[in-house]
Design a protein around this motif. Sequence first.
Motif, PDB file in Angstrom:
ATOM      1  N   TYR A 199     -13.147   2.541   0.944  1.00 25.20           N
ATOM      2  CA  TYR A 199     -11.824   2.780   1.522  1.00 25.20           C
ATOM      3  C   TYR A 199     -11.518   4.259   1.345  1.00 25.20           C
ATOM      4  O   TYR A 199     -11.554   4.758   0.207  1.00 25.20           O
ATOM      5  CB  TYR A 199     -10.753   1.917   0.833  1.00 25.20           C
ATOM      6  CG  TYR A 199      -9.349   2.321   1.220  1.00 25.20           C
ATOM      7  CD1 TYR A 199      -8.918   2.154   2.536  1.00 25.20           C
ATOM      8  CD2 TYR A 199      -8.483   2.910   0.307  1.00 25.20           C
ATOM      9  CE1 TYR A 199      -7.660   2.562   2.924  1.00 25.20           C
ATOM     10  CE2 TYR A 199      -7.219   3.318   0.683  1.00 25.20           C
ATOM     11  CZ  TYR A 199      -6.814   3.151   1.992  1.00 25.20           C
ATOM     12  OH  TYR A 199      -5.567   3.559   2.381  1.00 25.20           O
ATOM     13  N   GLU A 200     -11.249   4.960   2.445  1.00 26.49           N
ATOM     14  CA  GLU A 200     -10.975   6.396   2.419  1.00 26.49           C
ATOM     15  C   GLU A 200     -12.049   7.138   1.612  1.00 26.49           C
ATOM     16  O   GLU A 200     -11.731   7.968   0.764  1.00 26.49           O
ATOM     17  CB  GLU A 200      -9.583   6.670   1.821  1.00 26.49           C
ATOM     18  CG  GLU A 200      -8.418   6.065   2.607  1.00 26.49           C
ATOM     19  CD  GLU A 200      -7.942   6.925   3.780  1.00 26.49           C
ATOM     20  OE1 GLU A 200      -8.654   6.990   4.797  1.00 26.49           O
ATOM     21  OE2 GLU A 200      -6.860   7.517   3.669  1.00 26.49           O
ATOM     22  N   GLU A 209      -5.431   0.863  -5.677  1.00 26.02           N
ATOM     23  CA  GLU A 209      -4.997   1.409  -4.391  1.00 26.02           C
ATOM     24  C   GLU A 209      -4.939   0.307  -3.316  1.00 26.02           C
ATOM     25  O   GLU A 209      -5.939  -0.351  -3.048  1.00 26.02           O
ATOM     26  CB  GLU A 209      -6.006   2.501  -3.984  1.00 26.02           C
ATOM     27  CG  GLU A 209      -5.762   3.169  -2.667  1.00 26.02           C
ATOM     28  CD  GLU A 209      -4.542   4.086  -2.647  1.00 26.02           C
ATOM     29  OE1 GLU A 209      -4.003   4.421  -3.718  1.00 26.02           O
ATOM     30  OE2 GLU A 209      -4.129   4.449  -1.531  1.00 26.02           O
ATOM     31  N   SER A 236      -0.470  -4.185   3.259  1.00 27.36           N
ATOM     32  CA  SER A 236      -1.766  -3.537   3.501  1.00 27.36           C
ATOM     33  C   SER A 236      -2.171  -3.681   4.963  1.00 27.36           C
ATOM     34  O   SER A 236      -1.546  -4.417   5.719  1.00 27.36           O
ATOM     35  CB  SER A 236      -2.821  -4.134   2.577  1.00 27.36           C
ATOM     36  OG  SER A 236      -2.383  -3.989   1.247  1.00 27.36           O
ATOM     37  N   ASN A 263      -3.131  -5.768  -2.775  1.00 23.58           N
ATOM     38  CA  ASN A 263      -2.983  -5.929  -1.330  1.00 23.58           C
ATOM     39  C   ASN A 263      -2.194  -7.182  -0.949  1.00 23.58           C
ATOM     40  O   ASN A 263      -2.197  -8.173  -1.669  1.00 23.58           O
ATOM     41  CB  ASN A 263      -4.367  -6.035  -0.677  1.00 23.58           C
ATOM     42  CG  ASN A 263      -5.136  -4.733  -0.779  1.00 23.58           C
ATOM     43  OD1 ASN A 263      -4.659  -3.698  -0.318  1.00 23.58           O
ATOM     44  ND2 ASN A 263      -6.307  -4.767  -1.407  1.00 23.58           N
ATOM     45  N   ARG A 292       1.541  -1.919  -8.886  1.00 19.93           N
ATOM     46  CA  ARG A 292       0.142  -1.867  -8.434  1.00 19.93           C
ATOM     47  C   ARG A 292      -0.569  -0.666  -9.040  1.00 19.93           C
ATOM     48  O   ARG A 292      -0.167   0.472  -8.809  1.00 19.93           O
ATOM     49  CB  ARG A 292       0.090  -1.780  -6.904  1.00 19.93           C
ATOM     50  CG  ARG A 292       0.582  -3.037  -6.218  1.00 19.93           C
ATOM     51  CD  ARG A 292       0.858  -2.783  -4.772  1.00 19.93           C
ATOM     52  NE  ARG A 292       1.843  -1.715  -4.592  1.00 19.93           N
ATOM     53  CZ  ARG A 292       2.157  -1.168  -3.427  1.00 19.93           C
ATOM     54  NH1 ARG A 292       1.561  -1.590  -2.344  1.00 19.93           N
ATOM     55  NH2 ARG A 292       3.056  -0.225  -3.349  1.00 19.93           N
ATOM     56  N   GLN A 349      -9.305  -5.933  -7.004  1.00 17.53           N
ATOM     57  CA  GLN A 349      -9.026  -5.638  -5.592  1.00 17.53           C
ATOM     58  C   GLN A 349      -9.956  -6.393  -4.643  1.00 17.53           C
ATOM     59  O   GLN A 349      -9.756  -6.365  -3.437  1.00 17.53           O
ATOM     60  CB  GLN A 349      -9.108  -4.120  -5.338  1.00 17.53           C
ATOM     61  CG  GLN A 349     -10.504  -3.558  -5.085  1.00 17.53           C
ATOM     62  CD  GLN A 349     -11.459  -3.729  -6.264  1.00 17.53           C
ATOM     63  OE1 GLN A 349     -11.045  -3.634  -7.408  1.00 17.53           O
ATOM     64  NE2 GLN A 349     -12.724  -3.996  -5.997  1.00 17.53           N
ATOM     65  N   ARG A 407      -2.301   2.294   2.377  1.00 17.01           N
ATOM     66  CA  ARG A 407      -1.133   3.057   1.912  1.00 17.01           C
ATOM     67  C   ARG A 407      -1.281   4.559   2.134  1.00 17.01           C
ATOM     68  O   ARG A 407      -0.348   5.230   2.571  1.00 17.01           O
ATOM     69  CB  ARG A 407      -0.841   2.784   0.435  1.00 17.01           C
ATOM     70  CG  ARG A 407       0.355   3.600  -0.070  1.00 17.01           C
ATOM     71  CD  ARG A 407       0.819   3.202  -1.449  1.00 17.01           C
ATOM     72  NE  ARG A 407      -0.196   3.437  -2.461  1.00 17.01           N
ATOM     73  CZ  ARG A 407      -0.027   3.163  -3.744  1.00 17.01           C
ATOM     74  NH1 ARG A 407       1.100   2.623  -4.158  1.00 17.01           N
ATOM     75  NH2 ARG A 407      -0.992   3.384  -4.610  1.00 17.01           N
ATOM     76  N   SER A 408      -2.464   5.088   1.822  1.00 10.03           N
ATOM     77  CA  SER A 408      -2.622   6.548   1.926  1.00 10.03           C
ATOM     78  C   SER A 408      -2.508   7.006   3.380  1.00 10.03           C
ATOM     79  O   SER A 408      -2.049   8.110   3.649  1.00 10.03           O
ATOM     80  CB  SER A 408      -3.964   6.969   1.335  1.00 10.03           C
ATOM     81  OG  SER A 408      -4.986   6.156   1.864  1.00 10.03           O
ATOM     82  N   TYR A 424     -14.913   0.638  -2.683  1.00 12.58           N
ATOM     83  CA  TYR A 424     -13.838  -0.358  -2.677  1.00 12.58           C
ATOM     84  C   TYR A 424     -14.440  -1.695  -2.244  1.00 12.58           C
ATOM     85  O   TYR A 424     -14.304  -2.108  -1.085  1.00 12.58           O
ATOM     86  CB  TYR A 424     -12.735   0.076  -1.700  1.00 12.58           C
ATOM     87  CG  TYR A 424     -11.378  -0.578  -1.927  1.00 12.58           C
ATOM     88  CD1 TYR A 424     -11.184  -1.935  -1.669  1.00 12.58           C
ATOM     89  CD2 TYR A 424     -10.290   0.163  -2.380  1.00 12.58           C
ATOM     90  CE1 TYR A 424      -9.943  -2.531  -1.863  1.00 12.58           C
ATOM     91  CE2 TYR A 424      -9.048  -0.418  -2.580  1.00 12.58           C
ATOM     92  CZ  TYR A 424      -8.877  -1.763  -2.314  1.00 12.58           C
ATOM     93  OH  TYR A 424      -7.644  -2.344  -2.506  1.00 12.58           O
ATOM     94  N   ASP A 477       4.001   1.207   3.726  1.00 10.76           N
ATOM     95  CA  ASP A 477       4.024   0.824   2.322  1.00 10.76           C
ATOM     96  C   ASP A 477       5.428   1.029   1.742  1.00 10.76           C
ATOM     97  O   ASP A 477       5.928   0.197   0.990  1.00 10.76           O
ATOM     98  CB  ASP A 477       3.001   1.647   1.536  1.00 10.76           C
ATOM     99  CG  ASP A 477       2.858   1.139   0.121  1.00 10.76           C
ATOM    100  OD1 ASP A 477       2.235   0.075  -0.045  1.00 10.76           O
ATOM    101  OD2 ASP A 477       3.408   1.771  -0.802  1.00 10.76           O
TER     102      ASP A 477
END
Length: 687
Positions: free
Chosen positions: A375-376, A344, A361, A129, A341, A99, A348-349, A380, A355
């Motif tokens: 990320y979140e 993550e 992305s 992504n 994929r 990633q 997307r979340s 990441y 998405d």
Amino acid sequence: MSEKKVCKSICRMCGSGCGIEVQIEDNKLVRISGDKDNHINRGRICIKGSSAVTWLDSPERLRKPLKRTENGFVEIPLEQAMDEIAGKIKELQEKYGKQAVAGWKGEGTGFDQNEALMRRFNNVIGSPNYFSNNTQCNNGRYVAFYLNYGCWPQADFRNTKLALFWGTNSPAAHSYWTQDLNEGREKGAKSIVIDVRYNEQARIADLFVPIKPGTDAVLGYCVINQMIERNLVNMEFVEKFTVGFDELKEYAKQFTKEFASRITGVEEAVIDQMVDMIEEAGDQVCSWPGTGLEHQRNGVSNSRITSLIDCLVGAVDQKGGMLLTENHKRNDLTLNDEFVRELEPIGRSKYPIIDYFKRESHTLMLMDTILTGKYEGRDYPFKGLIMTAADPMFTEANTSKTKKALSSLELFVVKDVMMTETAKLAHYIIPAASNFERDEIYFNGIEQSCYLAAKCIDSGLQTEYEFLKGLADRLGAGEYFPWKDEKELINYIMEPSGYDYDYLKEHPSGVRACPVRYKKHEERLARGEKPFPTPTGKIELCSTVLEKFGYKGIPTIDDLPDYVKEPDPEYPWPCSTGARKVYYFHGRYRNIPQIKKAHPHAEVEIHEEDADSLGLQEGDMVKVTSKQGSITLPVKIMQRGTFAKGAVQITHGFADANANLLTDDTDRCPISGFPALKCVNVRIEKA
Ligand SMILES: Nc1nc2c(c(=O)[nH]1)N[C@H]1C(S)=C(S)[C@@H](COP(=O)(O)OP(=O)(O)OC[C@H]3O[C@@H](n4cnc5c(=O)[nH]c(N)nc54)[C@H](O)[C@@H]3O)O[C@H]1N2
Ligand SMILES: Nc1nc2c(c(=O)[nH]1)N[C@H]1C(S)=C(S)[C@@H](COP(=O)(O)OP(=O)(O)OC[C@H]3O[C@@H](n4cnc5c(=O)[nH]c(N)nc54)[C@H](O)[C@@H]3O)O[C@H]1N2
Ligand code: SF4
Ligand SMILES: [Mo]
């Protein structure tokens, strides 16, 4: 003896795709004029198109690969640059995970084959992504249309009785629509322009509706409410082909004329006029939502609501309404179905609808991920960005954050035709063959046609395909880029259509897929098939897709702009950014002398009464400040009736006053994730 020839092609200086005739002398571009046989532009071209020769000959044109060193950029051989970049990608992916690296395609190479190629590249290197300018462009409308219709419709301006232009200015941004509308006007078409500025579109309209920034959804719902009250809804169409009317009707009730007028600044009598004109046009109405609606907190709802007006009168897939067009069948290059994929994707979340429809992305969240390594809330690491045809230093919301993030990458590669502010931050700069120096296919929706944007001269510069294939080969993924060159690639893409590269080359003014057919949904219903490609098979006034992801199904107005709710005394003015000028394309073409002369610098547009209240006169320098930053630029006074009172506007892309130093990357539409570029809270002071 010099060798002269004329090459017919497609202009790619903007996205309109006008047909052009390119005069060439000794493998050099000499002059560009319009192709009279091309139905998109019918021989006309704009100042950008005719200036392409000067642009590509400018001192900023990149011709040699550059590598950043302690002593600045140095030239290096292309093969060495490609080896080093591929080596670094491998190293970063081994160290931080797959990633950690991904490709980003900007507006410079459009949406067709080069978008698909970048998606393919990201898939084969194992990245979850794909980044593009679409985090701030088009996806908002795309999603809105797909939620409503299950597809992207086209407005039939040529045959319409009434066109509504909401926050869009075709004479500057999509010139061929203006020609289509003019054809319609000769047959009696009328138009309404809903905009904060009396733009070029408004000058040819029958009704100009000046609106306060960010309030279109309220006006749209009020119009719908009036249509329902006045029995203008085509109930036969609604009952047969839509779902969710009762919920929509119930929600619309609260948007009385009195309320809408107070929020939007549009007089009640003008709302009546709008509804009268809709009534007169019957079922030949088409509405186009532009970036004025999309770059807002309620971006997706804005675009859905305006397009629902067309649905309620039954103007769908109907002559003069919103057409569900058919274009050539083609092979998909993305490999999205082949590569599942596991990691993550960024965004997307938070924006699952993007998405779901686009598998794309989020570039603004990428900047935070680069800077924080998270990320979140989860680790990441993102370390390497391969960027082609984009200039986010001018175009990404919040330039200061963008600069910080891009500067902190371990590998930043920029492929461009020009030295840009973004390229200056890169570790490697790879010169790109321009569209005159490579082959690309181009599709036009309303024409239902395909074109070859043909290579006219041989510059020896690397094409987009050669770049990604070169990297994939070095990364052991060459099997996925088997085509020798763009010609072979285009033959593969077009295979299902029955037309190949040579055929397209022999037909430079375009190859139509089939004649336009109307009311296909009725035929499908008669055959027992789904009339529309949505989950319910009907136009979803209330979206089952949104409900599946936990949103409300009908378009809702969840949040009004701050200045409407409770103005921040420190930043009381709503500033809309990025209204297009015909001369420029985002940050591009400011190095073309004849264009720079026509419109040399950024200005802040303001209503004359507001200017009076601030003691400002035309040309006065002011400092405009938001929470993100400030810029200093001259005032342009807009006369009464030509601008919304209580707002200002600044076009982006100018180095001396970069509007994205003001924009907020975190103030977003909850469905599309689009930043509210058209409604930024600012303060204005005399400089
Ligand atoms: N010359 C040129 N052409 C271009 C481009 C370019 O940079 N230059 N960019 C291309 C791209 S990538 C795109 S996405 C398209 C965009 O195409 P359009 O969306 O048509 O873009 P604009 O011409 O800027 O029109 C946006 C309009 O929205 C208005 N507006 C701003 N805020 C609001 C609001 O809150 N409500 C309403 N109702 N109106 C508002 C602005 O005043 C402006 O007139 O243009 C494409 N064409
Ligand atoms: N404040 C504000 N910001 C905005 C907007 C706004 O309205 N307001 N609009 C947004 C929108 S709708 C969009 S689409 C984005 C666009 O944002 P970007 O994707 O950054 O698009 P451009 O600025 O057009 O940058 C395109 C780059 O591609 C290069 N290029 C041209 N041809 C080629 C080629 O053949 N190959 C390669 N490799 N490069 C090429 C050009 O030199 C240029 O540097 O900006 C967004 N930013
Ligand atoms: S509108 Fe101008 S820049 Fe855009 S394709 Fe046509 S000629 Fe080229
Ligand atoms: Mo765009």
